[in-house]
Design a protein around this motif. Sequence first.
Motif, short mmCIF file in Angstrom:
data_model
loop_
_atom_site.label_atom_id
_atom_site.label_comp_id
_atom_site.label_asym_id
_atom_site.label_seq_id
_atom_site.Cartn_x
_atom_site.Cartn_y
_atom_site.Cartn_z
N GLU A 88 8.48 2.64 3.68
CA GLU A 88 7.56 1.71 4.36
C GLU A 88 6.71 2.44 5.41
O GLU A 88 5.50 2.24 5.50
N ALA A 89 7.37 3.28 6.21
CA ALA A 89 6.68 3.99 7.29
C ALA A 89 5.58 4.91 6.76
O ALA A 89 4.48 4.98 7.32
N VAL A 90 5.85 5.60 5.65
CA VAL A 90 4.86 6.53 5.09
C VAL A 90 3.79 5.74 4.32
O VAL A 90 2.60 6.04 4.41
N SER A 91 4.21 4.71 3.61
CA SER A 91 3.28 3.89 2.84
C SER A 91 2.25 3.22 3.76
O SER A 91 1.06 3.18 3.47
N SER A 92 2.71 2.72 4.90
CA SER A 92 1.81 2.02 5.82
C SER A 92 0.95 2.99 6.63
O SER A 92 -0.02 2.59 7.25
N GLY A 93 1.35 4.26 6.63
CA GLY A 93 0.57 5.26 7.38
C GLY A 93 1.00 5.38 8.84
O GLY A 93 0.35 6.08 9.61
#
Length: 362
Positions: A88-93
């Motif tokens: 989630e953290a990487v996907s959302s940027g």
Amino acid sequence: MDRRSLLKKGAVAAGALLAAKAAGNEAKAYAGEKKFRWKMVTTWPPAFPILQTGVERFAKRVEELSGGRLTIHVYAGGELVPPLGVFEAVSSGSVECGHSAAYYWAGKCNAAQWFTSIPFGLDAQGMNAWFYFGNGLKLWEEVYSKFNLVPRPAGNTGVQMGGWFNKKIEKLSDFKGLKMRIPGIGGKVISKAGGAVTLLPAGEIYTSLERGVIDATEWIGPYHDIRMGFYKVAKYYYGPGWHEPGSTLELIMNKKAYDALPPELKAAVDTAAAELNVQMLSEFETKNAMALEELKKDKKIKILRFPDAVLDGLRKLSKETIAEIAKKDPLSKKVNDDFQKFKKELAPWNKITEKAYYDFML
Ligand code: CA
């Protein structure tokens, strides 16, 4: 065309060439000056050997390969986001990259599971062949693109162990009523075999096994399993890890962050990921072999191989389970079809080379 217009055309072309060259140099000079600072989150506890320590080595290598133009600050699981908040953290940027394992995201992205390991799937060598020279990485990129993620294989555990049991497993029906901690597709297979599958966080496994809350647990291999102390509370250590024959770890990058890098920094990240991929596997191989010798010194521990009848039964149930999971969406089907086809293509070659070699040697 007369000479004058030819000359003129030539001059225009030469001028355009010079301008393009100048623009290129400028872009190069600009990219050469620009520095990038990334944050990286992982699923692993601080200083967790091989996994977290490998990721920290990766970050240093990227800095080195990029001449200091790309620095990566690594946060262990829970330091910035929860261990399973990486995707989630990487996907959302909110961070630029992360290190984890794709099968943890099965709930969000069913097709992700094939990119770590599936029961009776490919081993580490096969997974790497599929990623680098089959369609594996292309498919992985396709599956992750709608999450704004760019994946890279970045580590492999090798064949894991089947787990610690407090009773002998001699036939498939011995799984009936067995309370086992085993996540993922492997857990679904054990459920089908009649087992009572529980998912416990790492910190609770030891005491649960000690108190009989569970009868069995899988973890990784001798090196990490010794650190968990399972040998003190369960006496049968079974192999092979049919459920995780070559679990790939992942580097995931936010697509925008990756695309913003100039080509040479992209190459630095990709190169360091490939290096981590081979080094992590090599570290697992070496340390597990040494740890196995340590375990053997404790005569109370029985190190056993699952009987063929048990593996046969589990393989049948795995086939059913994987077919069900692959049916969930078209992308999962596409990935599974390609994976199974590739596996079938490798098998005859593996049979006359590695299998034949090890059958003789060991
Ligand atoms: Ca495992």
